[in-house]
Motif scaffolding. Structure first.
Motif, short mmCIF file in Angstrom:
data_model
loop_
_atom_site.label_atom_id
_atom_site.label_comp_id
_atom_site.label_asym_id
_atom_site.label_seq_id
_atom_site.Cartn_x
_atom_site.Cartn_y
_atom_site.Cartn_z
N LEU A 287 3.90 6.98 -6.07
CA LEU A 287 4.36 6.68 -4.72
C LEU A 287 5.51 5.68 -4.73
N ALA A 288 5.49 4.75 -5.66
CA ALA A 288 6.60 3.80 -5.76
C ALA A 288 7.89 4.53 -6.11
N ARG A 289 7.78 5.55 -6.94
CA ARG A 289 8.96 6.34 -7.29
C ARG A 289 9.51 7.07 -6.08
N LEU A 290 8.62 7.53 -5.19
CA LEU A 290 9.06 8.28 -4.01
C LEU A 290 9.56 7.36 -2.90
N LEU A 291 8.78 6.36 -2.55
CA LEU A 291 9.01 5.61 -1.32
C LEU A 291 9.32 4.13 -1.51
N GLY A 292 9.20 3.64 -2.73
CA GLY A 292 9.44 2.23 -2.94
C GLY A 292 8.29 1.36 -2.48
N GLN A 293 7.12 1.95 -2.28
CA GLN A 293 5.94 1.20 -1.87
C GLN A 293 4.71 1.83 -2.50
N GLY A 294 3.65 1.07 -2.63
CA GLY A 294 2.43 1.56 -3.24
C GLY A 294 1.56 2.33 -2.26
N ALA A 295 0.43 2.82 -2.76
CA ALA A 295 -0.44 3.66 -1.95
C ALA A 295 -1.00 2.92 -0.73
N ASP A 296 -1.41 1.67 -0.92
CA ASP A 296 -2.03 0.93 0.18
C ASP A 296 -1.07 0.76 1.36
N ALA A 297 0.17 0.38 1.07
CA ALA A 297 1.15 0.17 2.14
C ALA A 297 1.48 1.48 2.84
N PHE A 298 1.63 2.54 2.07
CA PHE A 298 1.97 3.84 2.67
C PHE A 298 0.83 4.34 3.56
N VAL A 299 -0.39 4.27 3.07
CA VAL A 299 -1.54 4.74 3.85
C VAL A 299 -1.71 3.91 5.12
N ASP A 300 -1.48 2.63 5.04
CA ASP A 300 -1.67 1.75 6.20
C ASP A 300 -0.62 1.97 7.29
N THR A 301 0.60 2.35 6.91
CA THR A 301 1.69 2.40 7.90
C THR A 301 2.12 3.79 8.31
N SER A 302 2.10 4.77 7.39
CA SER A 302 2.77 6.04 7.69
C SER A 302 1.96 7.30 7.40
N PHE A 303 1.03 7.26 6.47
CA PHE A 303 0.36 8.47 6.00
C PHE A 303 -0.33 9.19 7.17
#
Length: 270
Positions: free
Chosen positions: A49-65
Motif C-alpha cells: 500500500l505504501a508503494r501505491l498510495l504513500g500510506q500504510g493500511a491503517d491510514a488508508f482503511v481509516d480515511t478512504s477504503f
C-alpha cells in the motif's frame, strides 16, 4: 506524492490526503528519491500500500477504503511492467494458457449517449488479430493497433515482482486480489461507461489515459482525470467510469481488483 480525493454519495466524508509538491528542477537527486516509496520487501504487510498510495493500511482503511476515490501521483511506474512486456506475454512468451484470459474490446462513440461495443473473447480471434497486424513492439501497436484494447487476466501477476506485490497487498488488506492488464492503442476506448462490483487500484504503467468519473446517474460528470506513468487511482466499487487513450499514443495500465464481499476458504485457496 500528491493526493486528490472524492467521497461517494452518502458516504462519510474523508479528509483529503496531504498534498506534497513535486520536486523542482533544482532539487537534488536525493530529494527526488525521497518522494518515492522504498522498494517493496516481501513479507512487509504495509509495503504494497505504501508503494501505491504513500500510506500504510491503517491510514488508508481509516480515511478512504470503500468511501472515496483517491489519486496519487508518482514520478515513475509502481511496477516494472511496460508495453513491450505485455506484448511479449500476448505473443506467447507467457505460455498458451495466457491467451485464455485475454479479450479484445472496443467501444466506438457514435454520438452523445450513443455507443457501439465490440468484443473478441475466443483465443483464436485474439491470436488472429496479433498475427494479422504484426503486433510485436510498441511501434507496431502505435501504427496498427486498430482501436482494439487487450484485456489480460494476470491472476496473481505476470512477474516475480508483481506476484510479491500481490501477496503483500493481500497481507495488508486480507481480501481476494486480482490483477488485469489493459493495453490500448492510440485514440481508443476499451469499455463503455460502467461501474465495477469490486474496488480497483489503477496503476498507470506507460503512456497516458483520460479517465472520466460519473455520478450515480452514469451521465453527470463528477471528475475528469489524465493519468500519467506512475499515477495510481483508487476507485471504490460502484463508481461509474470510462477511460480512453490519447490520439497520439498507446497506453498501458494495470487494474488491481480488491473484493470486499464475503471471504471464504475457496477464495483463499484460489
Amino acid at each position: 506524492p500528491r493526493f486528490a480525493t472524492r467521497p461517494l454519495a452518502g458516504a462519510r466524508r474523508s479528509q483529503p490526503g496531504t498534498a506534497a509538491r513535486r520536486p523542482s528542477a533544482r532539487s537534488s537527486a536525493a530529494s527526488r528519491r525521497a518522494l518515492e516509496p522504498p522498494p517493496y520487501a516481501a513479507g512487509e504487510s504495509h509495503g504494497a500500500l505504501a508503494r501505491l498510495l504513500g500510506q500504510g493500511a491503517d491510514a488508508f482503511v481509516d480515511t478512504s477504503f470503500g468511501r472515496s476515490w483517491v489519486l496519487t501521483r508518482w514520478s515513475s511506474p509502481r511496477l516494472r511492467f511496460g508495453i513491450q512486456d505485455c506484448l511479449d506475454l500476448l505473443n506467447g512468451h507467457g505460455g498458451e494458457e495466457m491467451l485464455k484470459g485475454v479479450k479484445l474490446v472496443k467501444t466506438i462513440v457514435l454520438g452523445p449517449g450513443d455507443e457501439a461495443f465490440e468484443k473478441v473473447s475466443h483465443p483464436g480471434g485474439v491470436q488472429d488479430h496479433l498475427v494479422a497486424n504484426r503486433l510485436h513492439s510498441p511501434a507496431d501497436l502505435l501504427e496498427r493497433g486498430d482501436g482494439w484494447t487487450f484485456t489480460s487476466m494476470l491472476g496473481s501477476g505476470a512477474t516475480g515482482e508483481m506476484r510479491d506485490f500481490h501477496g503483500g497487498l493481500w497481507a495488508a488488506l486480507g481480501l481476494p486480489i486480482g490483477i488485469n492488464a489493459y493495453l490500448t492503442p492510440p485514440g481508443a476506448q476499451g469499455l463503455s461507461v460502467h461501474a465495477d462490483p469490486h474496488d480497483v487500484f489503477v496503476l498507470q504503467q506507460a503512456g497516458t489515459k483520460d479517465w472520466t468519473l460519473f455520478e450515480d446517474d452514469y451521465r453527470t460528470v463528477q471528475r475528469e482525470l489524465t493519468l500519467q506513468p506512475g499515477d495510481v487511482l483508487y476507485l471504490p466499487s460502484g463508481v461509474p467510469h470510462c477511460a480512453a487513450s490519447p490520439s497520439n499514443g498507446s497506453s498501458l495500465h494495470l487494474s488491481v481488483s480488491v473484493h470486499r464481499g464475503p471471504f471464504c476458504a475457496a477464495a483463499l485457496l484460489a
